[in-house]
Design an enzyme around this catalytic site. Structure first.
Site, PDB file in Angstrom:
ATOM      1  N   GLY A 155     -18.900   0.490  -2.478  1.00 57.37           N
ATOM      2  CA  GLY A 155     -19.991   1.449  -2.363  1.00 57.37           C
ATOM      3  C   GLY A 155     -21.308   0.974  -2.939  1.00 57.37           C
TER       4      GLY A 155
ATOM      5  N   LEU B 181     -23.252  -1.359  -2.018  1.00 49.73           N
ATOM      6  CA  LEU B 181     -24.231  -1.736  -1.005  1.00 49.73           C
ATOM      7  C   LEU B 181     -24.607  -0.583  -0.078  1.00 49.73           C
ATOM      8  CD1 LEU B 181     -22.889  -5.295  -0.052  1.00 49.73           C
ATOM      9  CD2 LEU B 181     -24.587  -4.655  -1.770  1.00 49.73           C
ATOM     10  N   THR B 182     -24.118   0.604  -0.357  1.00 49.71           N
ATOM     11  CA  THR B 182     -24.468   1.755   0.484  1.00 49.71           C
ATOM     12  C   THR B 182     -25.728   2.457   0.017  1.00 49.71           C
ATOM     13  OG1 THR B 182     -23.193   3.358  -0.829  1.00 49.71           O
ATOM     14  CG2 THR B 182     -22.002   2.140   0.897  1.00 49.71           C
ATOM     15  N   GLY B 183     -26.140   2.202  -1.224  1.00 49.60           N
ATOM     16  CA  GLY B 183     -27.313   2.877  -1.776  1.00 49.60           C
ATOM     17  C   GLY B 183     -27.008   4.212  -2.418  1.00 49.60           C
ATOM     18  N   LYS B 184     -25.729   4.624  -2.428  1.00 47.54           N
ATOM     19  CA  LYS B 184     -25.419   5.958  -2.952  1.00 47.54           C
ATOM     20  C   LYS B 184     -25.336   5.992  -4.472  1.00 47.54           C
ATOM     21  CE  LYS B 184     -20.358   5.594  -2.447  1.00 47.54           C
ATOM     22  NZ  LYS B 184     -19.170   6.195  -1.791  1.00 47.54           N
TER      23      LYS B 184
ATOM     24  N   PRO C  98     -16.345  -5.268   1.961  1.00 50.61           N
ATOM     25  CA  PRO C  98     -17.644  -5.675   2.523  1.00 50.61           C
ATOM     26  C   PRO C  98     -18.802  -4.850   1.980  1.00 50.61           C
ATOM     27  CG  PRO C  98     -16.451  -4.356   4.120  1.00 50.61           C
ATOM     28  CD  PRO C  98     -15.493  -4.619   2.987  1.00 50.61           C
TER      29      PRO C  98
ATOM     30  N   TYR D 112       0.851  -1.186   0.000  1.00 47.99           N
ATOM     31  CA  TYR D 112       0.000   0.000   0.000  1.00 47.99           C
ATOM     32  C   TYR D 112       0.894   1.244   0.000  1.00 47.99           C
ATOM     33  CZ  TYR D 112      -3.867  -3.062   1.511  1.00 47.99           C
ATOM     34  OH  TYR D 112      -4.817  -4.056   1.604  1.00 47.99           O
TER      35      TYR D 112
END
Length: 384
Positions: free
Chosen positions: A252, A254-257, A248, A87
């Site tokens: 993004g 699964l955040t609905g954004k 997980p 990283y």
């Protein structure tokens, strides 16, 4: 002193911690205390912090945001950070350690727990190469012992494969992990991207050296249970290895954004569009929207957000999710994924909604759940 020496080697023009002083973040944390989980000899929050993006913007403003995320994480008890030597080519390790220790000095509470990873590479051809890499990570982290030292992936980087030549060194790397453990350089041993078979081979090899395997980190989420992911989580729990889950929130999704009217830009957006809109590459029209609606419905009843529901689902499956965060709001939202539990019926509803979709999230841009860009191309693996 070791930490100061390592940081002094930072390339010129990059932000240092002294440039980034910020006011204390108001304590408006989660209503429920963050619960803890056992990982080897460690007590860690049941929601960890993925840090892969933190060394991608080394500007003053970029690192100010990272430091705020670390400060808020430490303030809320989210003191478990997952890093890796690759990283930011070492910068990721330096930054996490520097900012987390600075936050601990100010706020007190639990000390930071930092996990990092060894990268298998063709020129690393001995157990000693693991020990050497571990010592380099110790220097960058400024610690005497690494809390959790992991092998980043199976030894898939095989440039000679095109000519039928391979030199798989997994067992040598396991021997190197055991040597790091015996020398007291690391507190716990882990692996990443190992399926059930390879994980058990590793566990057996380490066991012969009286070294316990503490963890296995894989891509796992509501939208990535296939390709051996669920089988790996299940087997980890059966043999006493703590599973951790990266991606997980599926970058993004699964955040609905994200919606057909709000698709991310650039290379990421090009890869994400098919999941958001559907009707491409065999993904039904509407893409992930039926699952997002189920998440939103459960979130409304639980007084949470879709992201918090998705994180809690991972926790309920027995794994530690490692979401990322690029702002303080993300940290607060991640923290609220802990301290409560979905009901068995809610878990079943989410499982059924995912099954009806009929597809898994295969990543976007340069981020793939089962492959790595390695210079000469992409090397891939399957957990099963």
């Amino acid at each position: 002193a070791a930490q100061a020496s390592a940081l002094a080697a930072r390339p010129s023009g990059r932000a240092a911690a002294s440039d980034l002083s910020t006011p204390r973040i108001p304590p408006f944390g989660p209503a429920s205390p963050v619960r803890r989980a056992k990982l080897g000899t460690l007590s860690v929050p049941e929601v960890g912090m993925g840090t892969i993006m933190w060394a991608t913007d080394m500007s003053i403003e970029g690192q100010r945001r990272v430091r705020q995320c670390v400060e808020r994480s430490m303030e809320l008890g989210l003191n478990f950070f997952d890093s890796a030597e690759r990283y930011g080519v070492g910068d990721g390790e330096r930054l996490v350690s520097e900012y987390a220790n600075a936050a601990h000095a100010v706020y007190g509470g639990r000390k930071p727990i930092v996990a990092t990873k060894f990268t298998p590479l063709p020129w690393r051809q001995s157990a000693e190469s693991v020990v050497e890499a571990c010592r380099a990570s110790l220097d960058r982290l400024g610690v005497e012992q690494i809390d959790l030292y992991q092998i980043h992936m199976p030894d898939i980087v095989q440039p000679g494969r095109l000519w039928g030549i391979t030199n798989v060194k997994d067992e040598l790397y396991w021997e190197g992990l055991a040597e790091c453990y015996r020398e007291g350089l690391i507190k716990n041993v882990g692996v990443s991207n190992y399926g059930p078979t390879l994980m058990e081979r590793c566990q057996e090899a380490l066991g012969k050296r009286n070294v316990p395997l503490a963890s296995n980190q894989v891509n796992f989420s509501l939208l990535y249970r296939g390709n051996g992911a669920q089988d790996t989580i299940d087997r980890c729990l059966e043999v006493g290895v703590k599973p951790m889950a990266y991606y997980p929130l599926c970058m993004g999704l699964l955040t609905g954004k994200y919606t057909p009217q709000n698709i991310p830009k650039g290379l990421k957006g090009m890869g994400m569009k098919k999941y958001i809109v559907g009707g491409i590459d065999g993904i039904p029209k509407g893409g992930v929207s039926p699952l997002v609606r189920e998440l939103e419905d459960i979130a409304d009843s639980a007084k949470r957000t879709p992201a918090q529901v998705a994180l809690n689902w991972v926790i309920c499956k027995g794994a530690i999710p490692l979401p990322g965060a690029t702002c303080v709001r993300h940290v607060d939202e991640n923290a609220m994924g802990s301290g409560w539990r979905l009901s068995p019926r809610q878990i079943a509803r989410l499982d059924e909604a995912t099954d009806r979709l009929g597809f898994d999230f295969e990543g976007a841009g340069f981020k793939l759940p089962s492959g790595k860009f390695v210079g000469y191309g992409v090397e891939s693996w399957t957990l099963n």
